[in-house]
Design a protein around this motif. Structure first.
Motif, PDB file in Angstrom:
ATOM      1  N   PRO A 185       0.838  -1.209   0.000  1.00  0.00           N
ATOM      2  CA  PRO A 185       0.000   0.000   0.000  1.00  0.00           C
ATOM      3  C   PRO A 185       0.874   1.261   0.000  1.00  0.00           C
ATOM      4  O   PRO A 185       1.980   1.258   0.548  1.00  0.00           O
ATOM      5  CB  PRO A 185      -0.794  -0.123   1.308  1.00  0.00           C
ATOM      6  CG  PRO A 185      -0.783  -1.575   1.640  1.00  0.00           C
ATOM      7  CD  PRO A 185       0.554  -2.079   1.149  1.00  0.00           C
ATOM      8  N   PRO A 186       0.409   2.332  -0.619  1.00  0.00           N
ATOM      9  CA  PRO A 186       1.195   3.573  -0.619  1.00  0.00           C
ATOM     10  C   PRO A 186       1.355   4.122   0.795  1.00  0.00           C
ATOM     11  O   PRO A 186       0.447   4.002   1.628  1.00  0.00           O
ATOM     12  CB  PRO A 186       0.362   4.513  -1.494  1.00  0.00           C
ATOM     13  CG  PRO A 186      -1.024   3.957  -1.457  1.00  0.00           C
ATOM     14  CD  PRO A 186      -0.875   2.479  -1.314  1.00  0.00           C
ATOM     15  N   ILE A 187       2.509   4.691   1.057  1.00  0.00           N
ATOM     16  CA  ILE A 187       2.740   5.312   2.365  1.00  0.00           C
ATOM     17  C   ILE A 187       1.778   6.473   2.570  1.00  0.00           C
ATOM     18  O   ILE A 187       1.247   6.682   3.672  1.00  0.00           O
ATOM     19  CB  ILE A 187       4.204   5.798   2.471  1.00  0.00           C
ATOM     20  CG1 ILE A 187       5.151   4.594   2.388  1.00  0.00           C
ATOM     21  CG2 ILE A 187       4.423   6.568   3.768  1.00  0.00           C
ATOM     22  CD1 ILE A 187       6.609   4.984   2.352  1.00  0.00           C
ATOM     23  N   ILE A 210     -10.271  10.667   3.518  1.00  0.00           N
ATOM     24  CA  ILE A 210     -10.281   9.370   4.202  1.00  0.00           C
ATOM     25  C   ILE A 210      -9.587   8.364   3.280  1.00  0.00           C
ATOM     26  O   ILE A 210      -9.976   8.209   2.116  1.00  0.00           O
ATOM     27  CB  ILE A 210     -11.714   8.892   4.504  1.00  0.00           C
ATOM     28  CG1 ILE A 210     -12.435   9.907   5.386  1.00  0.00           C
ATOM     29  CG2 ILE A 210     -11.699   7.523   5.171  1.00  0.00           C
ATOM     30  CD1 ILE A 210     -13.921   9.603   5.562  1.00  0.00           C
ATOM     31  N   THR A 211      -8.560   7.692   3.788  1.00  0.00           N
ATOM     32  CA  THR A 211      -7.803   6.737   2.976  1.00  0.00           C
ATOM     33  C   THR A 211      -7.847   5.359   3.624  1.00  0.00           C
ATOM     34  O   THR A 211      -7.525   5.212   4.808  1.00  0.00           O
ATOM     35  CB  THR A 211      -6.344   7.186   2.797  1.00  0.00           C
ATOM     36  OG1 THR A 211      -6.324   8.471   2.147  1.00  0.00           O
ATOM     37  CG2 THR A 211      -5.564   6.183   1.963  1.00  0.00           C
ATOM     38  N   ILE A 216      -6.231  -3.223  -2.426  1.00  0.00           N
ATOM     39  CA  ILE A 216      -6.729  -2.090  -3.214  1.00  0.00           C
ATOM     40  C   ILE A 216      -6.860  -0.915  -2.260  1.00  0.00           C
ATOM     41  O   ILE A 216      -7.590  -0.991  -1.271  1.00  0.00           O
ATOM     42  CB  ILE A 216      -8.085  -2.408  -3.866  1.00  0.00           C
ATOM     43  CG1 ILE A 216      -7.944  -3.577  -4.839  1.00  0.00           C
ATOM     44  CG2 ILE A 216      -8.639  -1.182  -4.573  1.00  0.00           C
ATOM     45  CD1 ILE A 216      -9.257  -4.006  -5.478  1.00  0.00           C
ATOM     46  N   THR A 217      -6.137   0.163  -2.543  1.00  0.00           N
ATOM     47  CA  THR A 217      -6.172   1.349  -1.683  1.00  0.00           C
ATOM     48  C   THR A 217      -7.162   2.359  -2.256  1.00  0.00           C
ATOM     49  O   THR A 217      -7.156   2.631  -3.460  1.00  0.00           O
ATOM     50  CB  THR A 217      -4.774   1.974  -1.569  1.00  0.00           C
ATOM     51  OG1 THR A 217      -3.903   1.056  -0.890  1.00  0.00           O
ATOM     52  CG2 THR A 217      -4.820   3.273  -0.788  1.00  0.00           C
ATOM     53  N   CYS A 236      -5.012  13.062  -7.769  1.00  0.00           N
ATOM     54  CA  CYS A 236      -4.711  12.081  -6.721  1.00  0.00           C
ATOM     55  C   CYS A 236      -3.294  11.582  -6.970  1.00  0.00           C
ATOM     56  O   CYS A 236      -2.991  11.078  -8.064  1.00  0.00           O
ATOM     57  CB  CYS A 236      -5.718  10.941  -6.777  1.00  0.00           C
ATOM     58  SG  CYS A 236      -5.314   9.521  -5.733  1.00  0.00           S
ATOM     59  N   LEU A 237      -2.422  11.703  -5.966  1.00  0.00           N
ATOM     60  CA  LEU A 237      -1.009  11.358  -6.132  1.00  0.00           C
ATOM     61  C   LEU A 237      -0.576  10.324  -5.093  1.00  0.00           C
ATOM     62  O   LEU A 237      -0.143  10.683  -3.987  1.00  0.00           O
ATOM     63  CB  LEU A 237      -0.123  12.605  -6.020  1.00  0.00           C
ATOM     64  CG  LEU A 237      -0.312  13.695  -7.080  1.00  0.00           C
ATOM     65  CD1 LEU A 237      -1.360  14.701  -6.636  1.00  0.00           C
ATOM     66  CD2 LEU A 237       1.006  14.395  -7.354  1.00  0.00           C
ATOM     67  N   PRO A 238      -0.673   9.011  -5.426  1.00  0.00           N
ATOM     68  CA  PRO A 238      -0.146   7.991  -4.516  1.00  0.00           C
ATOM     69  C   PRO A 238       1.381   8.059  -4.484  1.00  0.00           C
ATOM     70  O   PRO A 238       2.015   8.406  -5.479  1.00  0.00           O
ATOM     71  CB  PRO A 238      -0.628   6.670  -5.135  1.00  0.00           C
ATOM     72  CG  PRO A 238      -1.670   7.063  -6.147  1.00  0.00           C
ATOM     73  CD  PRO A 238      -1.320   8.430  -6.600  1.00  0.00           C
ATOM     74  N   SER A 239       1.956   7.687  -3.351  1.00  0.00           N
ATOM     75  CA  SER A 239       3.411   7.792  -3.205  1.00  0.00           C
ATOM     76  C   SER A 239       4.157   6.773  -4.058  1.00  0.00           C
ATOM     77  O   SER A 239       5.336   6.983  -4.382  1.00  0.00           O
ATOM     78  CB  SER A 239       3.801   7.608  -1.737  1.00  0.00           C
ATOM     79  OG  SER A 239       3.336   6.359  -1.237  1.00  0.00           O
TER      80      SER A 239
END
Length: 284
Positions: A185-187, A210-211, A216-217, A236-239
């Protein structure tokens, strides 16, 4: 000397007497014992030794991320002096024999683990085109094989409803960012508005995120009491995955896209349901 020989003869008679069965039951028991022993030996000598076979407890489906080294694991028992090869079913290409690579694509390597008896096909920097069926094959006569499915996936970031989203003035904006096919999962998942990171503690208020992290994230951006100033591009910017953007339009009335969609739906309904009825009536 005579006495000595007589004594030895007496002792031999005693030993033979003790060794021989004393009655019929003992004779039967002894004969059965020797018969069973001979049958067991014959059976063991005739029993064929099992040749190489695969340990099917290992998974047949392996998934790897684009660019992340993948391993197809093949465990073989009783291999003996047979060799192990890896074959790609897509083009029936021989990839490796034993620990030697038989393809010009040096991303493929066969690795043998002496402790476990595992033969692994290592695929470096896998690409989507590498997905497919691979076979671990043993050089028996005829050859025996064990097929495995290798799937290469890439992280996907999506915002359902995009790329254009229309919101009524004063309503709640709910943007959902879904991130799939990640090794972990992304940090963190960041949101931006017009290329500026959103400040959830701004004087505007009513903005929250809310994350939920997992295989699936999912990240939800909530903006209450939408204003005209809330229009614009949201990203939306996942790490550890690619970003995804949508354009949000805050409108006071019906937006053109909705009107056009409704008009198209009515037109399709007319053509499918009403027009055939009218043609039938005209033909009467």
């Amino acid at each position: 000397m005579k006495i000595y020989l007589t004594l030895r003869l007496f002792l031999c008679v005693l030993i033979l007497r003790e060794a021989c069965p004393k009655n019929a039951e003992e004779k039967v028991a002894m004969s059965d014992h020797y018969l069973l022993s001979e049958e067991y030996i014959v059976k063991m000598n005739r029993a064929p030794s099992r040749g190489p076979y695969f340990d099917t407890s290992a998974t047949k489906n392996v998934t790897s991320l684009v660019g992340k080294t993948g391993h197809l694991n093949c465990r073989i028992k009783n291999l003996g002096n047979k060799t192990v090869s890896w074959i790609r079913h897509r083009d029936l290409h021989l990839l490796t024999v034993s620990e030697s690579t038989y393809t010009s694509d040096q991303r493929f390597t066969s690795i043998y683990n002496k402790q476990t008896g595992d033969w692994s096909l290592q695929i470096k920097f896998p690409q989507l085109r590498d997905s497919g069926i691979y076979e671990c094959q043993v050089s028996t006569t005829p050859p025996v094989g064990y097929t495995m499915i290798f799937s290469v996936v890439e992280p996907i970031t999506s915002i359902p409803g995009g790329p254009e989203i229309y919101i009524d003035l004063g309503s709640t904006v709910n943007l959902t960012c879904v991130i799939k096919h990640l090794p972990d999962p992304p940090i963190a998942v960041h949101w931006t508005h017009k290329n500026q990171e959103i400040n959830y503690d701004s004087p505007r208020g009513g903005v929250s995120v809310i994350t939920e992290k997992g295989d699936i994230t999912t990240s939800y951006l909530l903006i209450q009491r939408a204003k005209i100033a809330d229009s614009g591009q949201y990203s939306c910017l996942p790490s550890n995955a690619n970003p995804k953007s949508v354009n949000v339009h805050i409108l006071q009335g019906d937006h053109p896209a909705a009107v056009q969609k409704s008009s198209n739906l009515m037109s399709q309904t007319f053509n499918v349901l009403i027009l055939p009825i009218l043609l039938t009536l005209l033909a009467l």
